[in-house]
Design an enzyme around this catalytic site. Sequence first.
Site, PDB file in Angstrom:
ATOM      1  CE1 TYR A  72      -4.218   1.803   0.683  1.00 15.82           C
ATOM      2  CE2 TYR A  72      -2.811   3.468   1.710  1.00 15.82           C
ATOM      3  CZ  TYR A  72      -4.030   3.149   1.134  1.00 15.82           C
ATOM      4  OH  TYR A  72      -4.904   3.953   0.975  1.00 15.82           O
ATOM      5  CG  PHE A 124      -7.463  14.955 -25.298  1.00 15.08           C
ATOM      6  CD1 PHE A 124      -7.680  14.879 -26.582  1.00 15.08           C
ATOM      7  CD2 PHE A 124      -8.154  14.492 -24.331  1.00 15.08           C
ATOM      8  CE1 PHE A 124      -8.484  13.444 -26.827  1.00 15.08           C
ATOM      9  CE2 PHE A 124      -8.786  13.335 -24.487  1.00 15.08           C
ATOM     10  CZ  PHE A 124      -8.913  12.838 -25.699  1.00 15.08           C
ATOM     11  CG  ASP A 125     -12.192  15.643 -26.657  1.00 15.84           C
ATOM     12  OD1 ASP A 125     -11.213  16.027 -27.099  1.00 15.84           O
ATOM     13  OD2 ASP A 125     -12.892  14.663 -26.770  1.00 15.84           O
ATOM     14  CG  ASP A 214      -1.999  16.580 -22.369  1.00 11.63           C
ATOM     15  OD1 ASP A 214      -1.344  15.159 -22.281  1.00 11.63           O
ATOM     16  OD2 ASP A 214      -3.099  16.657 -22.841  1.00 11.63           O
ATOM     17  CB  ALA A 216      -0.939  11.760 -24.188  1.00 11.96           C
ATOM     18  CE  LYS A 257      -4.136   8.843 -25.201  1.00 10.79           C
ATOM     19  NZ  LYS A 257      -5.054   9.102 -23.919  1.00 10.79           N
ATOM     20  CG  HIS A 449     -17.512  11.911 -28.809  1.00  8.79           C
ATOM     21  ND1 HIS A 449     -17.418  12.732 -27.879  1.00  8.79           N
ATOM     22  CD2 HIS A 449     -16.669  10.948 -29.035  1.00  8.79           C
ATOM     23  CE1 HIS A 449     -16.126  12.536 -27.400  1.00  8.79           C
ATOM     24  NE2 HIS A 449     -15.622  11.326 -28.014  1.00  8.79           N
TER      25      HIS A 449
HETATM   26  N1  F0G Z   1      -4.258  14.387 -23.202  1.00 10.44           N
HETATM   27  C1  F0G Z   1      -4.244  13.781 -24.470  1.00 10.44           C
HETATM   28  C2  F0G Z   1      -3.366  14.840 -25.222  1.00 10.44           C
HETATM   29  C3  F0G Z   1      -5.004  12.777 -25.010  1.00 10.44           C
HETATM   30  O1  F0G Z   1      -4.922  12.577 -26.042  1.00 10.44           O
HETATM   31  C4  F0G Z   1      -5.823  12.081 -24.022  1.00 10.44           C
HETATM   32  C5  F0G Z   1      -6.707  10.980 -24.215  1.00 10.44           C
HETATM   33  C6  F0G Z   1      -5.733  12.622 -22.651  1.00 10.44           C
HETATM   34  C7  F0G Z   1      -4.856  13.745 -22.496  1.00 10.44           C
HETATM   35  C8  F0G Z   1      -6.612  11.880 -21.449  1.00 10.44           C
HETATM   36  O2  F0G Z   1      -5.859  10.875 -20.861  1.00 10.44           O
HETATM   37  O3  F0G Z   1      -7.472   9.095 -21.535  1.00 10.44           O
HETATM   38  O4  F0G Z   1      -5.635   8.695 -20.096  1.00 10.44           O
HETATM   39  O5  F0G Z   1      -7.424   9.843 -19.473  1.00 10.44           O
HETATM   40  N2  F0G Z   1      -6.737  10.526 -25.427  1.00 10.44           N
HETATM   41  C9  F0G Z   1      -7.636   9.368 -26.008  1.00 10.44           C
HETATM   42  C10 F0G Z   1      -7.648   9.367 -27.482  1.00 10.44           C
HETATM   43  C11 F0G Z   1      -8.611   8.937 -25.186  1.00 10.44           C
HETATM   44  O6  F0G Z   1      -8.242   8.514 -27.979  1.00 10.44           O
HETATM   45  O7  F0G Z   1      -7.040  10.197 -28.079  1.00 10.44           O
HETATM   46  P1  F0G Z   1      -6.970   9.316 -20.678  1.00 10.44           P
END
Ligand code: F0G
Length: 458
Positions: A72, A124-125, A214, A216, A257, A449
């Site tokens: 833990y 990103f969204d 960010d 990823a 990723k 979506h």
């Molecule tokens: N930032 C970027 C640039 C991303 O592409 C994603 C996720 C996230 C943050 C969020 O990360 O999914 O681990 O919570 N992108 C995926 C996509 C979902 O299909 O492009 P997460």
Amino acid sequence: MELPFAESWKIKMVEPIRKSTREEREQWLKEANYNVFQLAADQVYIDCLTDSGTGAMSDRQWAALMMGDESYAGSRSFFELRDVITRLTGFEYVIPTHQGRAAENVLFSALVKAADVCPGNSHFDTTKGHIESRKAVALDCTVDEAKDTQLEVPFKGNVDINKLEKALEENADKVPFIIVTITNNTAGGQPVSMQNLRDVRRVADKYGKRVIFDSARFAENAYFIKTREEGYADKSIKEITREMFALADGMTMSAKKDGIVNMGGFIATRHQDWYEAAKNFCIPFEGYLTYGGMNGRDMAALAIGLDENTEFDNLDTRIKQVQYLASLLDEYGIPYQRPAGGHAIFVDASKILTNVPKEEFPAQTLTIELYREAGVRGCEIGYILADRDPVTRQNRFGGLDLLRLAIARRVYTDNHMKVIAAALKNVFDRRHEITRGVEIVWEAPLMRHFTVKLRPLG
Ligand code: F0G
């Protein structure tokens, strides 16, 4: 004779996939309300929905799973992970989270408040969501070149430094940080140059602001710096990542990723004050500090994944496959966001389904047609994803309308790329006959979506 290019790995384990008939797919589409997120994965032949969490781990990663320490507190796997992250980024403080959006949630809970402005390049969204849900503004300062899919420039993901400077001039006291997404997913997996990262740093320093990456797809970004930017050809990927992160104050990471794990993420920073502030949200939201949202074994696998995927050969294999798919689309004359991005090809639906009005969602229509053709599942990054304007409730037709074909890491072969390209070509060849799109029958108020229900027109 020069030897041809080949993958830098061989395959030890395989997973069968199944083709389907057009009749089956027609029925499944109907049951899924013409939303490919609602399909069962078993109804998909080649899945290009996302490159997130879909990669194949290596034998070393699978072996590391067995060695994970599930304590833990003070897990050995945490320290292994932290050491790799520090080696790649220079960041000393690390907080594991269950995925990227959780890293955003924890860090932004500490940093973002109402009326703040967070400038960056195509947030990103989920990043945007975590800023906007705190009643702050995610201000997009991406270079204008990103909007022209046919323009071939090497670093189309860059931040427009003039827009950034203007944002800081106008909002300096309201900016908690600048956030740079590497690579820029929304703009088509397009990279950000080292020079641009340096320029962002200079502007940030001028206004006394901090910078978050960010991250990823940071390793893919480093690959593009090495292969496209002057002065980096002889540097290793790890040297480049160190140099990139030296220009930032902290990072949020979706490890699904470029970490090549199926689930996981983290926050890392050089600043103790950010670490202390984030800690307060990690414990209630994610978990204790040495596991956050992750299992010990998953941290162990991630430590290896990060190390492996910052080696040139692994990235070269991956990016060349995406470029191979792009070369097939070139051969068929199918337009996409140029040049090919790191993790996906973004097909320009508005240039293909020219007979489908924007109100009938051309990119979603193309997504459906591609699935119908061959069971290949892509993903609309267009007018449906853009949601409605929060004030006017009108659909937002201002951006691009794209079909994203994301390529999972180390999963499909070049033969699968041939199938994807051929299926798209078949749709492309009958594009003029496709005159009607879809209409929305039901939608959620936000992030529609994923769950939207659609009806084909005509
Ligand atoms: N930032 C970027 C640039 C991303 O592409 C994603 C996720 C996230 C943050 C969020 O990360 O999914 O681990 O919570 N992108 C995926 C996509 C979902 O299909 O492009 P997460």
